[in-house]
Design a protein around this motif. Sequence first.
Motif, short mmCIF file in Angstrom:
data_model
loop_
_atom_site.label_atom_id
_atom_site.label_comp_id
_atom_site.label_asym_id
_atom_site.label_seq_id
_atom_site.Cartn_x
_atom_site.Cartn_y
_atom_site.Cartn_z
N VAL A 1 29.73 87.39 -9.64
CA VAL A 1 28.61 88.32 -9.59
C VAL A 1 27.53 87.70 -8.70
CG1 VAL A 1 26.84 89.54 -10.92
CG2 VAL A 1 29.12 89.16 -11.91
N LEU A 2 26.91 88.50 -7.86
CA LEU A 2 25.86 87.96 -6.99
C LEU A 2 24.77 89.00 -6.79
CD1 LEU A 2 26.87 88.19 -3.25
CD2 LEU A 2 28.42 88.98 -5.05
N GLN A 3 23.55 88.50 -6.65
CA GLN A 3 22.43 89.38 -6.32
C GLN A 3 22.54 89.72 -4.84
OE1 GLN A 3 18.58 88.71 -8.43
NE2 GLN A 3 17.82 88.31 -6.39
N MET A 4 22.27 90.98 -4.49
CA MET A 4 22.41 91.42 -3.11
C MET A 4 21.16 92.19 -2.71
SD MET A 4 23.97 91.54 -0.24
CE MET A 4 25.30 90.44 -0.75
N ASP A 5 20.83 92.15 -1.43
CA ASP A 5 19.62 92.79 -0.92
C ASP A 5 19.99 93.87 0.09
OD1 ASP A 5 16.45 92.19 -0.68
OD2 ASP A 5 17.25 92.81 1.26
N ALA A 6 19.18 94.93 0.15
CA ALA A 6 19.48 96.04 1.05
C ALA A 6 19.53 95.63 2.51
CB ALA A 6 18.42 97.14 0.86
N ALA A 7 18.84 94.55 2.86
CA ALA A 7 18.84 94.11 4.25
C ALA A 7 20.18 93.52 4.67
CB ALA A 7 17.75 93.07 4.47
N TYR A 8 21.00 93.11 3.70
CA TYR A 8 22.24 92.39 4.04
C TYR A 8 23.52 93.03 3.46
CZ TYR A 8 19.11 88.64 5.47
OH TYR A 8 18.14 87.92 6.10
N ILE A 9 23.37 94.01 2.58
CA ILE A 9 24.56 94.51 1.89
C ILE A 9 25.57 95.12 2.86
CG2 ILE A 9 23.58 96.78 1.33
CD1 ILE A 9 25.06 96.50 -1.42
N GLN A 10 25.08 95.83 3.88
CA GLN A 10 25.99 96.44 4.86
C GLN A 10 26.83 95.36 5.55
OE1 GLN A 10 25.50 100.04 6.09
NE2 GLN A 10 27.53 99.75 6.94
N GLU A 11 26.20 94.26 5.86
CA GLU A 11 26.90 93.17 6.55
C GLU A 11 28.04 92.62 5.70
OE1 GLU A 11 25.89 88.70 8.29
OE2 GLU A 11 24.26 90.09 7.82
N TYR A 12 27.80 92.40 4.41
CA TYR A 12 28.83 91.82 3.55
C TYR A 12 29.90 92.84 3.18
CZ TYR A 12 26.48 87.40 3.47
OH TYR A 12 25.94 86.21 3.88
N VAL A 13 29.55 94.11 3.16
CA VAL A 13 30.56 95.15 2.97
C VAL A 13 31.48 95.18 4.20
CG1 VAL A 13 30.95 97.65 2.85
CG2 VAL A 13 29.20 96.58 1.41
N SER A 14 30.90 95.08 5.39
CA SER A 14 31.71 95.13 6.61
C SER A 14 32.66 93.95 6.71
CB SER A 14 30.79 95.18 7.84
OG SER A 14 30.11 93.95 8.04
N ARG A 15 32.31 92.84 6.05
CA ARG A 15 33.19 91.66 6.04
C ARG A 15 34.26 91.75 4.95
NH1 ARG A 15 28.97 86.55 6.17
NH2 ARG A 15 27.90 87.03 8.14
N GLY A 16 34.21 92.81 4.12
CA GLY A 16 35.18 92.94 3.05
C GLY A 16 34.93 91.98 1.89
N GLN A 17 33.67 91.56 1.70
CA GLN A 17 33.36 90.56 0.69
C GLN A 17 32.95 91.15 -0.66
OE1 GLN A 17 33.69 87.32 1.02
NE2 GLN A 17 34.08 87.15 3.20
N LEU A 18 32.62 92.45 -0.69
CA LEU A 18 32.11 93.05 -1.93
C LEU A 18 33.07 94.09 -2.49
CD1 LEU A 18 28.33 93.50 -0.99
CD2 LEU A 18 29.48 91.52 -2.01
N GLU A 19 33.16 94.12 -3.80
CA GLU A 19 34.06 95.04 -4.52
C GLU A 19 33.44 96.43 -4.60
OE1 GLU A 19 37.53 96.01 -6.87
OE2 GLU A 19 37.02 94.45 -5.42
N ASP A 20 34.28 97.46 -4.49
CA ASP A 20 33.84 98.84 -4.69
C ASP A 20 33.55 99.05 -6.18
OD1 ASP A 20 33.41 101.56 -4.76
OD2 ASP A 20 35.48 102.10 -4.25
N LEU A 21 32.32 99.47 -6.50
CA LEU A 21 31.91 99.66 -7.90
C LEU A 21 31.74 101.14 -8.25
CD1 LEU A 21 29.19 96.82 -8.08
CD2 LEU A 21 31.65 96.67 -8.55
N SER A 22 32.33 102.01 -7.44
CA SER A 22 32.15 103.45 -7.64
C SER A 22 32.67 103.95 -8.98
CB SER A 22 32.83 104.23 -6.51
OG SER A 22 32.36 103.83 -5.24
N ASP A 23 33.59 103.20 -9.58
CA ASP A 23 34.16 103.65 -10.86
C ASP A 23 33.28 103.32 -12.05
OD1 ASP A 23 34.57 100.94 -10.55
OD2 ASP A 23 36.54 100.93 -11.52
#
Length: 446
Positions: free
Chosen positions: A114-136
């Motif tokens: 689990v990690l704290q994430m900021d709006a300024a960087y979340i897109q970058e880490y999503v594009s790297r495939g580092q964050l899990e989809d939490l839509s469920d």
Amino acid sequence: MGKRWLKSKGWAMLTLAVVLTMTACSGNSGNGGNQGSEPSSATETAAAGGASGAAATLSIMWWGSDVRHEATKKALDIYSQQFPNVKFKPEFMAWDAYWQKLPTLAASKSITDVLQMDAAYIQEYVSRGQLEDLSDIDLTGIVDPNVLKNLQIDGKLYGIPLSQNAQGLAYNKTELEQLGIPLPHKDWTYDEFFQWARDARAKLPEGKYPIGDTSTWDGFNYYQTAMGKPPIMSDGGKTFTLDKELFMKFYGIYDDFRKNKIVPPAELAASFLENDPQADPMASGVVLTRGATTGSVSALEQLMPGQLGVVNLQTGPAGGGWAQSTIFLSVSANSKNKEEAKKFVKWFIMDQEAGKALGLTRGLPINPEIFKELEPTLEAKDLLGKEIYDMSVDKALPFYSPAAGFSEWVDTYKKEMDAVSFGQQSIEEAFNKIDKLGKELAAKAG
């Protein structure tokens, strides 16, 4: 939103910003450290949907001040009391240290569960495939559906929003009233804002200014999107849109304002330091308005107790400003404890006991039930933050962060517009340089 965000609130966001001094998007200074959270009782709650019976240790990291560290550790202890099979391995540090360390962890695929994430960087880490989809994760009744929609990236949710945040404008209500200047009103348009500044100038003495100057990219992005145009960066940076007609109009107005002393001269503006008692543009008494967020306005109120009013950002045909969470809990795509981590991040924003322990350490809680519990204890500075959010939410547009790889462009934008402010080049010359670099970066992203 980060501590860099709002130096004009501007984009500082990446550096910045802003400004946001807490920020619900912001990182404050603090000491780093690790501490295990040991289970102490076997109480269970249905809040998190129940934890699995298997023992698990969740690693978790966040940035913030010492106050946030202590409050978060208390919340982790509460979780382990409710779910004795779960322990934590926490790591916490200041903002700068956090964003220096996270890229290293990402490169080795060893980001915490689990990690704290900021709006300024979340897109970058999503594009790297580092964050899990939490839509469920079902957030019905906890988070406003419109807020969730604005937070989605390619239709998916990669961070659980923790707090309410919005961008607005703070103004010196006491001085404006004394000078007979009408107070800013909710949902004012850009045309009304510009005319208000012209009219206010006529009633101000030398050395005082109704509004501040702007040279950061997000200030213009607010204008471009409010006018119904696309954001400057979209589709992960593959699409770059810098509308020249709007750009020339917007900065032409500010150029005229410099000549007519409606905004401070460039030399003075460069010396401002937000939330410094002597150098803050408003606290120093030089400028009567400045950008503020739900999270950052409390620091300004402490410098100017009882003198502030707030209003939402200027609007256009499409709306204006933003109102959503800019700070999240995310789950690593490489976590071996994904289901347990998902249960925890939902629990984090819905458990009443945790809510009391966390208080306002990450801003106004996103969960209305938690906020209702805390509201009677809130101070005037905190209520101002809520007022900014409430004023902004109905006209708010999505929060647009810089695309991955655009940090060079953000810095170049400010440098070139500062050169315009100092009279070292024309607005069109600045546009050509900024537009050229943006298109080059978008081509690389594509």
